[in-house]
Design a protein around this motif. Structure first.
Motif, PDB file in Angstrom:
ATOM      1  N   UNK A 245       4.365  -1.388 -10.118  1.00 11.60           N
ATOM      2  CA  UNK A 245       5.286  -0.558  -9.334  1.00 11.60           C
ATOM      3  C   UNK A 245       5.999   0.454 -10.223  1.00 11.60           C
ATOM      4  N   UNK A 246       6.434  -0.012 -11.393  1.00 13.87           N
ATOM      5  CA  UNK A 246       7.132   0.883 -12.313  1.00 13.87           C
ATOM      6  C   UNK A 246       6.214   1.990 -12.799  1.00 13.87           C
ATOM      7  N   UNK A 247       4.950   1.652 -13.099  1.00 11.28           N
ATOM      8  CA  UNK A 247       3.999   2.647 -13.597  1.00 11.28           C
ATOM      9  C   UNK A 247       3.649   3.678 -12.539  1.00 11.28           C
TER      10      UNK A 247
ATOM     11  N   UNK B 128       8.487   2.741  -6.622  1.00 14.28           N
ATOM     12  CA  UNK B 128       8.633   2.341  -5.219  1.00 14.28           C
ATOM     13  C   UNK B 128       8.024   0.962  -4.985  1.00 14.28           C
ATOM     14  N   UNK B 129       8.533   0.218  -3.983  1.00 15.72           N
ATOM     15  CA  UNK B 129       7.907  -1.066  -3.635  1.00 15.72           C
ATOM     16  C   UNK B 129       6.421  -0.868  -3.298  1.00 15.72           C
ATOM     17  N   UNK B 130       5.610  -1.780  -3.762  1.00 16.38           N
ATOM     18  CA  UNK B 130       4.157  -1.613  -3.621  1.00 16.38           C
ATOM     19  C   UNK B 130       3.499  -2.989  -3.494  1.00 16.38           C
ATOM     20  N   UNK B 131       2.595  -3.103  -2.552  1.00 17.56           N
ATOM     21  CA  UNK B 131       1.770  -4.310  -2.429  1.00 17.56           C
ATOM     22  C   UNK B 131       0.425  -4.026  -3.084  1.00 17.56           C
TER      23      UNK B 131
ATOM     24  N   UNK C 189      -4.586   0.849   0.840  1.00 17.12           N
ATOM     25  CA  UNK C 189      -3.969   2.069   1.352  1.00 17.12           C
ATOM     26  C   UNK C 189      -2.701   2.410   0.562  1.00 17.12           C
ATOM     27  N   UNK C 190      -1.862   1.399   0.304  1.00 15.98           N
ATOM     28  CA  UNK C 190      -0.638   1.652  -0.461  1.00 15.98           C
ATOM     29  C   UNK C 190      -0.957   2.066  -1.894  1.00 15.98           C
ATOM     30  N   UNK C 191      -1.958   1.446  -2.483  1.00 20.16           N
ATOM     31  CA  UNK C 191      -2.329   1.768  -3.866  1.00 20.16           C
ATOM     32  C   UNK C 191      -2.864   3.195  -3.951  1.00 20.16           C
ATOM     33  N   UNK C 192      -3.733   3.577  -3.035  1.00 21.37           N
ATOM     34  CA  UNK C 192      -4.289   4.934  -3.048  1.00 21.37           C
ATOM     35  C   UNK C 192      -3.175   5.969  -2.868  1.00 21.37           C
ATOM     36  N   UNK C 193      -2.236   5.694  -1.967  1.00 21.43           N
ATOM     37  CA  UNK C 193      -1.131   6.619  -1.744  1.00 21.43           C
ATOM     38  C   UNK C 193      -0.261   6.729  -2.995  1.00 21.43           C
ATOM     39  N   UNK C 194      -0.020   5.605  -3.676  1.00 22.29           N
ATOM     40  CA  UNK C 194       0.807   5.633  -4.886  1.00 22.29           C
ATOM     41  C   UNK C 194       0.133   6.424  -5.999  1.00 22.29           C
TER      42      UNK C 194
ATOM     43  N   UNK D 192      -7.949   9.249  -5.454  1.00 26.36           N
ATOM     44  CA  UNK D 192      -8.984   8.222  -5.451  1.00 26.36           C
ATOM     45  C   UNK D 192      -9.445   7.975  -4.019  1.00 26.36           C
ATOM     46  N   UNK D 193     -10.711   7.634  -3.874  1.00 29.02           N
ATOM     47  CA  UNK D 193     -11.227   7.286  -2.548  1.00 29.02           C
ATOM     48  C   UNK D 193     -11.366   5.780  -2.368  1.00 29.02           C
ATOM     49  N   UNK D 194     -11.269   5.027  -3.470  1.00 32.18           N
ATOM     50  CA  UNK D 194     -11.429   3.576  -3.419  1.00 32.18           C
ATOM     51  C   UNK D 194     -10.691   2.952  -4.591  1.00 32.18           C
ATOM     52  N   UNK D 195     -10.394   1.669  -4.471  1.00 33.08           N
ATOM     53  CA  UNK D 195      -9.766   0.949  -5.588  1.00 33.08           C
ATOM     54  C   UNK D 195     -10.757  -0.005  -6.254  1.00 33.08           C
TER      55      UNK D 195
END
Length: 584
Positions: free
Chosen positions: A228-230, A234-237, A242-247, A255-258
């Motif tokens: 989250x800090x990196x 913001x809070x992140x799951x 979806x949350x990771x791609x947005x972050x 990115x299109x995928x994780x």
């Protein structure tokens, strides 16, 4: 009661107790005498086994034998004919692939009636009943005598085997599949030695102490905070793509995928943190404390194998991850004091299967010195083993474009018979046909939707049709190799299981046991003093499987065999271990 002699004996268990009926049969399946009612089925069968070692005939090994095992004396049953496992093999040969396979369905077909749909199989089988013999799962009509139905269906299966295009191969395939059922039931019952203490140490080192109440382990929580800090604070799951791609997008990285292979190319401090989180989260979910509570008891990991669970004949499992113990968890698989694990891996199995099936002289020579990929490299790729391996795997799995396609083209020129075999299989699949393994296991036919699309029917463009055609070609290209490798593995298991039972032992219960199997690897738990004898049995079983499945071929299937107190030590330094380290 005197025990008669019969080459086959059909078994029907009572629904509400330990008894049942035994029906002596001829080799073709015809009744020899009247059925014999017995009060203690397990004891009666043990007596028959000791007297004449018949082939047991039953509706399903994962029902009858699995429930008999706790009641049987020390000895195990040697051979069986599993109606449920044999039926789909015969249906495939008869162009009736995919029809229901239970005893009831086979009985209905035999009598010209509509076959009932088979019940889906849950984590513990078809039923959650915990009595010795669960209520009938054969789907027979009410009032039908289960033993009479079993005898009739088995006799008809014997006639169908004899009428097959290659009866000897079909008979061997059915026997090997049934033997796999016996081994799977026994391995699930005996279990792989597993140390809860060692497992806990591994998990604590990786994740921190076991959390209470389903909370996140400490090290996963710390990684979440760092991630989250990196990524801006913001809070992140991390488990939400979806949350990771947005972050990442907010950090200017699109990115299109994780997926891991994408993250490894990302130059941002959050990428390695997310990769580490995903690795540890996967271990926690798949082989963490909850997994141990569910699957490990009395110092054993008890998997539930599904024989023929994959269309190629490979096995599957009903939960527990039986077919893939992560490299990092291997240290928890520890032999008992005074015992050892004998781990045997058939390295480069599928390329050797291709060499044996095709009879390609160049590929046979390449594998004669041991490392088949190195032999191919010396012959066609200037000694570059990595390119040789990439090209051959591309040819077998249908990756024939780009750089891999260029390597496949080299193989096509230098090894025309081997490449011709897989390419002919691909063309058959692209045309909507079916292909077969060495022993005759038939691949699934194309679906009605595939036929509609590729024959200019409904719902797709020419590009869609071409894509689906190529996809089916890739499937049939690999099916002939993977399914034939499964044929060999089944024959290996059957031969090894028989040879282990023949090893001399002076103490009841101190017999080597086959305790684990995954695709091309077997693990035997043995008293230490019998480890050398087990190694010899493994080698002999491998040779027997080669002769049974591939006949008089010069291709050998060497088994890389190691003896150690832990599964981790036995795997250390093997080619598979090196490949996994490279992937990690």
């Amino acid at each position: 009661m005197a025990t008669p002699t019969a080459p086959r004996v059909a078994v029907a268990a009572d629904q509400d107790g330990h008894g049942g009926r035994l029906q002596p049969l001829t080799e073709s399946g015809e009744p020899l005498d009247e059925p014999l009612p017995v009060r203690d089925l397990a004891a009666a069968m043990a007596d028959w086994e000791a007297a004449s070692a018949p082939r047991w005939v039953w509706a399903a090994t994962d029902d009858v034998y699995q429930r008999l095992l706790p009641e049987l004396p020390e000895g195990r049953l040697g051979r069986c004919h599993d109606v449920k496992l044999v039926e789909p093999l015969l249906l495939g040969l008869e162009d009736r692939y995919g029809q229901p396979r239970s005893l009831g369905a086979a009985w209905a077909r035999l009598h010209g009636r509509h076959a009932p749909e088979d019940l889906p199989e849950g984590p513990g089988g078809d039923s959650d009943q915990d009595s010795l013999f669960a209520p009938d799962r054969s789907r027979l009509p009410p009032g039908t005598d289960p033993l009479a139905a079993l005898v009739a269906v088995h006799a008809e299966q014997q006639r169908r085997i004899a009428a097959a295009a290659e009866p000897s191969r079909t008979r061997l395939l059915c026997a090997a599949e049934s033997a796999g059922g016996l081994a799977a039931a026994e391995m699930g019952y005996d279990g792989l030695p597993w140390s809860a203490e060692a497992h806990d140490r591994l998990l604590t080192e990786l994740l921190g102490p076991r959390p209470r109440g389903g909370a996140q382990p400490a090290k996963l929580a710390a990684l979440t905070a760092e991630l989250q800090q990196a990524l801006g604070g913001r809070p992140l799951n991390p488990d939400s793509p979806a949350q990771v791609l947005r972050a990442f997008a907010e950090q200017g990285i699109s990115l299109t995928t994780t997926r891991n292979w994408v993250l490894r190319e990302v130059d941002h401090p959050a990428a390695p943190l997310l990769l580490r989180y995903k690795e540890l989260s996967r271990i926690h979910a798949a082989h963490g404390w909850a997994w141990r509570d569910a699957w490990v008891r009395d110092g054993r990991f008890h998997p539930e194998y599904v024989v023929g669970g994959v269309v190629s004949g490979r096995w599957a499992s009903r939960g527990g991850g039986a077919l893939q113990i992560p490299r990092i968890m291997r240290g928890a698989a520890l032999a008992d004091p005074g015992w050892m694990l004998v781990v045997a891996d058939a390295g480069q199995l599928e390329p050797r299967v291709l060499a044996a099936m095709s009879g390609d002289p160049g590929m046979i020579r390449a594998g004669a010195q041991g490392d088949l990929y190195a032999g191919l490299a010396a012959d066609a790729f200037g000694g570059d083993r990595a390119r040789a391996k990439l090209g051959l795997l591309g040819a077998m799995y249908g990756q024939t474009s780009g750089e891999t396609g260029q390597l496949v083209a080299v193989l096509r020129r230098r090894f025309p018979q081997a490449m011709g075999l897989v390419e002919a299989a691909a063309r058959t699949g692209e045309a909507g046909g079916v292909v077969r393994s060495q022993l005759g296991r038939v691949c699934p036919p194309p679906s009605a939707g595939w036929l509609d699309l590729t024959e200019g029917g409904y719902g797709g463009s020419a590009e869609d049709a071409a894509r689906d055609t190529r996809s089916r070609g890739r499937f049939t290209r690999n099916f002939v190799i993977q399914a034939s490798a499964a044929d060999w593995a089944l024959a290996l298991i059957a031969a090894l299981r028989r040879r282990l039972a023949q090893l001399p032992t002076s103490v009841p219960g101190d017999r080597p046991r086959l305790v684990f199997f995954q695709h091309d690897e077997v693990v035997v738990h043995t008293p230490a003093q019998l480890a050398d004898a087990v190694r010899a049995a493994v080698a002999a079983a491998g040779e027997e499987a080669r002769r049974l499945v591939f006949g008089d071929t010069p291709v050998h299937f060497p088994l890389d065999t190691h003896v150690a107190a832990s599964y981790q030590d036995a795997k250390e330094g093997t080619e598979e271990d090196a490949d996994e380290q490279e992937e990690d």
